[in-house]
Write an enzyme that holds these catalytic residues in place. Sequence first.
Site, PDB file in Angstrom:
ATOM      1  N   GLY A 109       5.765   0.620  -2.844  1.00 26.31           N
ATOM      2  CA  GLY A 109       6.320   1.279  -1.657  1.00 26.31           C
ATOM      3  C   GLY A 109       5.414   2.377  -1.141  1.00 26.31           C
ATOM      4  CG  ASP A 110       4.678   5.456  -3.733  1.00 21.13           C
ATOM      5  OD1 ASP A 110       5.658   5.887  -3.104  1.00 21.13           O
ATOM      6  OD2 ASP A 110       4.641   5.382  -4.968  1.00 21.13           O
ATOM      7  CB  VAL A 140       5.187 -11.052  -7.079  1.00 19.57           C
ATOM      8  CG1 VAL A 140       4.199 -11.533  -6.037  1.00 19.57           C
ATOM      9  CG2 VAL A 140       5.722  -9.675  -6.702  1.00 19.57           C
ATOM     10  CG  ASP A 141       8.055 -14.176 -12.186  1.00 18.09           C
ATOM     11  OD1 ASP A 141       9.160 -14.073 -11.634  1.00 18.09           O
ATOM     12  OD2 ASP A 141       7.754 -15.103 -12.957  1.00 18.09           O
ATOM     13  CG  ASN A 153      15.229  -0.128  -0.336  1.00 16.35           C
ATOM     14  OD1 ASN A 153      16.291   0.262   0.141  1.00 16.35           O
ATOM     15  ND2 ASN A 153      14.795   0.273  -1.519  1.00 16.35           N
TER      16      ASN A 153
END
Length: 312
Positions: A234-235, A226-227, A150
């Site tokens: 990530g996986d 998205v909430d 990230n």
Amino acid sequence: MEGECRVLSIQSHVVRGYVGNRAAMFPLQVLGFEVDAVNSVQFSNHTGYAHWKGQVLTSQELHALYEGLKANNVNKYDYVLTGYTRDKSFLGMVVDIVQELKQQNSRLVYVCDPVMGDKWNGEGSMYVPQDLLPVYREKVVPMADIITPNQFEAELLSGRKIHSQEEAFAVMDVLHRMGPDTVVITSSDLPSPKGSDYLMALGSQRMRKPDGSTVTQRIRMEMRKVDPVFVGTGDLFAAMLLAWTHKHPDNLKVACEKTVSAMQHVLQRTIRCAKAEAGEGQKPSPAQLELRMVQSRKDIEDPEIVVQATVL
């Protein structure tokens, strides 16, 4: 897929839910890969629940498992996939194993999600011990072919801050020079051209021409935010990027469009199911927010493209 393509995936395992190997194995198998899983931990569930129990694999135990494969001459892989690791000696053993596998097969591709931390409300913090950072910088990333940090992790690895798209690509160039030919910053807090409801991801792929020169493809993607906070995304992303870059090795745009679109289908289905289970006006529980992986099998196998990548 022509021939057998085998992945060694060294990640966490949960009995209930989808994180680590549980989030990676199913999509890879659906997309035609053989997956050999080493479970770095075995927990009852992910740590976002109120309680969890389980065991942690040591570096010596990882070494013993690998030696067992080696003794039977079945330590032959096309890909290695790794994710979250908390222990420096365990990460060091992963490095040793990947080095040996690459010596055996020079075409082996190592896909690494360098999980170290994230940003919340603009502030970054590490959620692994700080002594892992130099291991990632000096040993893991130089061996990797594809990395999926990230924004915060890309900043940690490069030693540079990112405040703009230009700075992000400068950081990705630093990471390319460290080793990986493909770098995807999976999420960033950079402003999206589509507005504040969108999250931006960036990709950069360095390709070598027959004459020895290199050309770099750069892409940008915008995904609607998205909430709920999901665990295991990530996986899932790293596993599907492995699969789609295998199928489209020279086209990061297509590989990322398929990866991100499949992700969106999984997340939207999960949100719908979680809200229905929780009931009107109720906040879904961690159990209700587990990724709806099996129900999304067709979307994983052949995703309708709902997120287009822009080539820059």
